[in-house]
Each structure stands twice: as structure tokens, then as C-alpha cells.
Write a protein that holds these residues in place. Structure first.
Motif, PDB file in Angstrom:
ATOM      1  N   ALA A 142       1.423  -1.153  -1.137  1.00 45.54           N
ATOM      2  CA  ALA A 142       2.116  -1.718  -2.289  1.00 45.54           C
ATOM      3  C   ALA A 142       3.611  -1.743  -2.012  1.00 45.54           C
ATOM      4  O   ALA A 142       4.188  -0.751  -1.560  1.00 45.54           O
ATOM      5  N   SER A 143       4.237  -2.886  -2.273  1.00 43.49           N
ATOM      6  CA  SER A 143       5.682  -3.005  -2.129  1.00 43.49           C
ATOM      7  C   SER A 143       6.251  -3.623  -3.401  1.00 43.49           C
ATOM      8  O   SER A 143       5.517  -4.170  -4.220  1.00 43.49           O
ATOM      9  N   GLY A 144       7.561  -3.533  -3.554  1.00 40.88           N
ATOM     10  CA  GLY A 144       8.195  -4.101  -4.733  1.00 40.88           C
ATOM     11  C   GLY A 144       8.595  -3.053  -5.752  1.00 40.88           C
ATOM     12  O   GLY A 144       8.335  -1.850  -5.569  1.00 40.88           O
ATOM     13  N   PRO A 145       9.231  -3.477  -6.850  1.00 40.12           N
ATOM     14  CA  PRO A 145       9.809  -2.538  -7.819  1.00 40.12           C
ATOM     15  C   PRO A 145       8.830  -1.539  -8.420  1.00 40.12           C
ATOM     16  O   PRO A 145       9.195  -0.398  -8.690  1.00 40.12           O
ATOM     17  N   ALA A 146       7.586  -1.955  -8.664  1.00 39.16           N
ATOM     18  CA  ALA A 146       6.621  -1.066  -9.317  1.00 39.16           C
ATOM     19  C   ALA A 146       5.664  -0.407  -8.335  1.00 39.16           C
ATOM     20  O   ALA A 146       4.670   0.199  -8.745  1.00 39.16           O
ATOM     21  N   ALA A 147       5.960  -0.484  -7.032  1.00 34.14           N
ATOM     22  CA  ALA A 147       5.016   0.019  -6.027  1.00 34.14           C
ATOM     23  C   ALA A 147       4.687   1.493  -6.231  1.00 34.14           C
ATOM     24  O   ALA A 147       3.523   1.896  -6.184  1.00 34.14           O
ATOM     25  N   ALA A 148       5.701   2.326  -6.450  1.00 34.09           N
ATOM     26  CA  ALA A 148       5.452   3.763  -6.582  1.00 34.09           C
ATOM     27  C   ALA A 148       4.585   4.069  -7.796  1.00 34.09           C
ATOM     28  O   ALA A 148       3.687   4.924  -7.738  1.00 34.09           O
ATOM     29  N   GLN A 149       4.830   3.377  -8.914  1.00 26.77           N
ATOM     30  CA  GLN A 149       4.022   3.617 -10.113  1.00 26.77           C
ATOM     31  C   GLN A 149       2.578   3.183  -9.903  1.00 26.77           C
ATOM     32  O   GLN A 149       1.633   3.876 -10.302  1.00 26.77           O
ATOM     33  N   VAL A 150       2.399   2.022  -9.277  1.00 21.55           N
ATOM     34  CA  VAL A 150       1.045   1.525  -9.035  1.00 21.55           C
ATOM     35  C   VAL A 150       0.284   2.469  -8.116  1.00 21.55           C
ATOM     36  O   VAL A 150      -0.875   2.816  -8.368  1.00 21.55           O
ATOM     37  N   VAL A 151       0.926   2.906  -7.057  1.00 20.84           N
ATOM     38  CA  VAL A 151       0.278   3.816  -6.118  1.00 20.84           C
ATOM     39  C   VAL A 151      -0.078   5.136  -6.804  1.00 20.84           C
ATOM     40  O   VAL A 151      -1.160   5.692  -6.580  1.00 20.84           O
ATOM     41  N   ALA A 152       0.815   5.650  -7.648  1.00 23.08           N
ATOM     42  CA  ALA A 152       0.529   6.908  -8.347  1.00 23.08           C
ATOM     43  C   ALA A 152      -0.718   6.780  -9.212  1.00 23.08           C
ATOM     44  O   ALA A 152      -1.563   7.690  -9.248  1.00 23.08           O
ATOM     45  N   ILE A 153      -0.861   5.661  -9.900  1.00 24.70           N
ATOM     46  CA  ILE A 153      -2.035   5.475 -10.756  1.00 24.70           C
ATOM     47  C   ILE A 153      -3.298   5.356  -9.910  1.00 24.70           C
ATOM     48  O   ILE A 153      -4.306   6.028 -10.177  1.00 24.70           O
ATOM     49  N   LEU A 154      -3.263   4.542  -8.891  1.00 22.05           N
ATOM     50  CA  LEU A 154      -4.458   4.349  -8.059  1.00 22.05           C
ATOM     51  C   LEU A 154      -4.871   5.637  -7.361  1.00 22.05           C
ATOM     52  O   LEU A 154      -6.056   5.985  -7.312  1.00 22.05           O
ATOM     53  N   ARG A 155      -3.896   6.356  -6.827  1.00 15.98           N
ATOM     54  CA  ARG A 155      -4.225   7.619  -6.154  1.00 15.98           C
ATOM     55  C   ARG A 155      -4.742   8.659  -7.147  1.00 15.98           C
ATOM     56  O   ARG A 155      -5.554   9.522  -6.791  1.00 15.98           O
TER      57      ARG A 155
END
Length: 270
Positions: A142-155
């Protein structure tokens, strides 16, 4: 839960995270089902595919997004811009919109601009392996402004996503570079095996291909690259003969001819 996602997204005292999945085909349906099985509250929409068990069927893209902290778009690249437009009225403040369709970096940047203009945090997500074998556990970037939030949810639900530093399009670029190699290799395998079938050598070639792939390592990749430059002139003639054989066997030598043309370019200093 509202659309806002901050800090930990799972835990015994946390309310269920709502995830909207737009597109419930092979990839979307499997990921939606896995998220639901892992404890997420999942709302899904697809005009042609019913929602899998555990996923609440929504009336449309905007309806699926209401109350969602994360929206995953898994439609198609051709439908992704329309899905985003239709989803925007249902997105709540703080929601993340992640486009996981296979598309060019430029296309992902256009989606990010449209989302950003509407005040929605965007992530470009690339699914880096076939989805059916591992579902939500399939490697993703995941890249882009919301990448960290998206990854946190998926993980938080057992996903195997990682943040890739860079703007929207960075993840898409890696995915497509992989596609050049992997789908190109698959095309070569298909063409070679069609010719081998016609020559009565399919079993031998399948075994040979399997053995070569099993032995592959970083050194082999280097040899393939370096050898193509060093021996291009000789290999042009080899691939011309191979293309002639493939044609004689009744198979169109598309990949073989493309290899011959590339080697000719390298031999000429290209």
C-alpha cells in the motif's frame, strides 16, 4: 463505529471495524469473506455477484460505504473511477479509500486526486500474488496518504499488507513490473508447451521447466540478464530457428518472435 480510524483497530474492548468492499468477484468476494470471518463488520456491493456469507449486501456503492472506516475497491480498473464517484456520497469523515485494482500508476494518481478533492484519504493497494490460495493473507503493498491506516486495519484482521513509501502509484508500479516478468514468463511457457505437445515432447518439457524453476535463485536471474546482452548476436539466430520450428509445429510463435526481436535490438546496441 464512525468512519474515523485512529490507533488500534482491533481488541477485546474495541467496536467492530466496518469495512466496505466494492466488487465481490474472485478477489473481492474472498477478501470480504475473510474479513468477516476475522471479526470485521463487512458491507459489500456488486451489481452482478451476491454477497458471500457473513457479508451484508448493500444497495449500492454509497450505501456500502456508510459507517465504514475502510473502503476496499476491488471492481476492475475500468470500473474503478465510477466506483469511487458513486462511493463518495456515502463516505464519512476520516474514512480511508483503498483502490486495489490492477491499473497504471497514472490511473491510481487520478483516483487519488479525485478522492483528495473530496477530502478522502486514499491508498493505492497492489495485490502481489494470486488471491485464492491465501485470501486476506496474500501479500499486498500500500502506498499513498492512507497507506499506514489501511495496512493497520488489514493486519489487524490477519492480512499480510505492508506500507510502501511513496505516493499513489508506487504500489501499482511494483505490481505491473512483476506482471511484465510473471505474465511474460507464463506466455512463454504456454507457447513452448503448445509446440512441445505438437512435437510429442510435452512431458519432457514440463519436467524441464519445473526443474529450472525449482533451481532458480538470484544468481540465475543475473545470468539471464547478463547473458542476453553478452550473447545477443548468437541468440538472435537461435531464436529465429526456434520460431521456424514453432511455426512448423502449427503454433504461432508470438513470444519466440518477440524474443528474437529483443535480442536483435540488444545486438545492435539497444
Amino acid at each position: 463505529m464512525t468512519g474515523s480510524v485512529t490507533g488500534s483497530v482491533t481488541g477485546p474492548d474495541a467496536p467492530p471495524v466496518t469495512v466496505a468492499v466494492l466488487g465481490l468477484g474472485e478477489a473481492g468476494g474472498r477478501i470480504a469473506a475473510d474479513l468477516a470471518a476475522a471479526g470485521a463488520r463487512v458491507r459489500g456491493f456488486d451489481p452482478a455477484v451476491p454477497a458471500p456469507p457473513g457479508v451484508l449486501a448493500a444497495a449500492g456503492d454509497a450505501d456500502a460505504c456508510r459507517g465504514a472506516g475502510l473502503v476496499l475497491s476491488l471492481t476492475t480498473a475500468a470500473e474503478s473511477a465510477g466506483a469511487l464517484r458513486q462511493a463518495l456520497p456515502g463516505l464519512e469523515p476520516g474514512a480511508c479509500y483503498a483502490d486495489a485494482n490492477t491499473a497504471s500508476a497514472r490511473h491510481k494518481q487520478g483516483l487519488a486526486a479525485a478522492a483528495g478533492a473530496a477530502g478522502v484519504a486514499f491508498a493505492d493497494v497492489a495485490i502481489m500474488a494470486p488471491i485464492l490460495a491465501r485470501g486476506l493473507g496474500t501479500p499486498m503493498l500500500a502506498s499513498g496518504p492512507a497507506a499506514a491506516q489501511v495496512v493497520a486495519i488489514l493486519r489487524g484482521f490477519g492480512g499480510s499488507a505492508e506500507v510502501l513509501a511513496g505516493p499513489p502509484g508506487a504500489a501499482a508500479t511494483r505490481k505491473l513490473l512483476r506482471s511484465v516478468f510473471y505474465k511474460g514468463m507464463a506466455a512463454a511457457v504456454v507457447e513452448a508447451l503448445r509446440a512441445a505437445e505438437a512435437a510429442g515432447q510435452a512431458d519432457w518439457l514440463r519436467g524441464h521447466i519445473a526443474a529450472e524453476l525449482a533451481a532458480a535463485d538470484e544468481a540465475m536471474a543475473a545470468r539471464l540478464e547478463e547473458g542476453s546482452y553478452q550473447h545477443a548476436a548468437r541468440r538472435v539466430h537461435e531464436m529465429a530457428a526456434a520460431a521456424e520450428l514453432v511455426e512448423e509445429l502449427g503454433v504461432v510463435p508470438r513470444v519466440t518472435r518477440a524474443s528474437q526481436e529483443q535480442l536483435a535490438e540488444l545486438a545492435g546496441g539497444g
